[in-house]
Design an enzyme around this catalytic site. Structure first.
Site, PDB file in Angstrom:
ATOM      1  N   VAL A  17     -27.197  32.512 -22.892  1.00 15.57           N
ATOM      2  CA  VAL A  17     -27.385  31.061 -23.071  1.00 15.57           C
ATOM      3  C   VAL A  17     -26.315  30.572 -24.039  1.00 15.57           C
ATOM      4  CG1 VAL A  17     -28.909  29.250 -23.943  1.00 15.57           C
ATOM      5  CG2 VAL A  17     -29.872  31.190 -22.676  1.00 15.57           C
ATOM      6  N   HIS A  18     -25.556  29.584 -23.630  1.00 11.56           N
ATOM      7  CA  HIS A  18     -24.546  29.062 -24.553  1.00 11.56           C
ATOM      8  C   HIS A  18     -24.260  27.572 -24.402  1.00 11.56           C
ATOM      9  CE1 HIS A  18     -21.931  29.394 -21.020  1.00 11.56           C
ATOM     10  NE2 HIS A  18     -21.146  28.530 -21.632  1.00 11.56           N
ATOM     11  N   ARG A  19     -24.711  26.949 -23.308  1.00 11.25           N
ATOM     12  CA  ARG A  19     -24.388  25.537 -23.085  1.00 11.25           C
ATOM     13  C   ARG A  19     -25.098  24.649 -24.105  1.00 11.25           C
ATOM     14  NH1 ARG A  19     -22.027  23.704 -18.276  1.00 11.25           N
ATOM     15  NH2 ARG A  19     -21.390  25.424 -16.917  1.00 11.25           N
TER      16      ARG A  19
END
Length: 205
Positions: free
Chosen positions: A52-54
């Protein structure tokens, strides 16, 4: 078709995805050189991989809490390399996790390919990881409401669940690609060679 709708009708060449070239080239090297499975004591196809990075997920407290809540409900090993933005948000929210969720530091490319290849399923909001999952033949659960890589959805190897807790948990339990991936859908693994050939022809003019 999209370029045509924008009025761009010349100088357009469909060569495929250079990321597929990279996966085909580096996946065997990852198998030979990466020791990440041994280091993490993982059994192939017996764990989930999460990225998860957005900002839509890391900067939205509710979305990030929902993702962790869904993961918390699962009962199998989860490997979750934490992007710096995600780690900062996780720390700020002081989210507690159960022991089956293993939050680790980001890993290098070869280790990531090996983790992707041997995961039972992948949960991600990354466009690149969606494509790598598709190329490696690993079911992908996308933590977004949309994706640029609609081919992976159309071919049945990717499913959109957003950050809904029930949808995430249900997809982990029941999502199972029902058909083989069509060959050549996003290229044949020779996109870079085709690009070079096209550039050489253009230079020759």
């Amino acid at each position: 078709r999209n370029l045509l709708q924008e009025g761009i009708v010349s100088g357009v060449h469909c060569v495929g995805d250079v990321m597929y070239d990279a996966v085909l080239h580096f996946a065997p090297l990852a198998t030979m050189r990466s020791r990440v499975l041994e280091q993490l004591h993982l059994v192939p196809k017996k764990y989930l991989l999460v990225t998860v990075h957005r900002s839509a997920n890391t900067d939205n407290r509710e979305n990030l809490r929902h993702i962790f809540s869904a993961l918390d409900q699962l009962d199998e090993p989860i490997i979750f390399p934490l992007h710096p933005r995600t780690r900062a948000a996780w720390n700020a929210l002081q989210i507690e996790t159960r022991a089956h969720i293993r939050l680790i530091e980001p890993v290098g490319y070869l280790d990531m390919l090996n983790l992707e290849k041997h995961a039972r399923k992948i949960l991600t909001d990354s466009g690149g990881v969606q494509r790598e999952a598709y190329y490696l033949g690993v079911p992908c659960i996308t933590l977004r409401e949309e994706t640029e890589w609609v081919e992976t959805i159309d071919d049945g190897w990717n499913v959109l669940v957003g950050t809904d807790v029930k949808q995430i948990a249900n997809a982990v339990e029941t999502f199972d690609p029902s058909k083989d991936k069509p060959s050549g859908r996003l290229g044949d693994g020779h996109a870079s060679e085709k690009i070079v050939e096209i550039l050489n022809r253009m230079e020759g003019r």
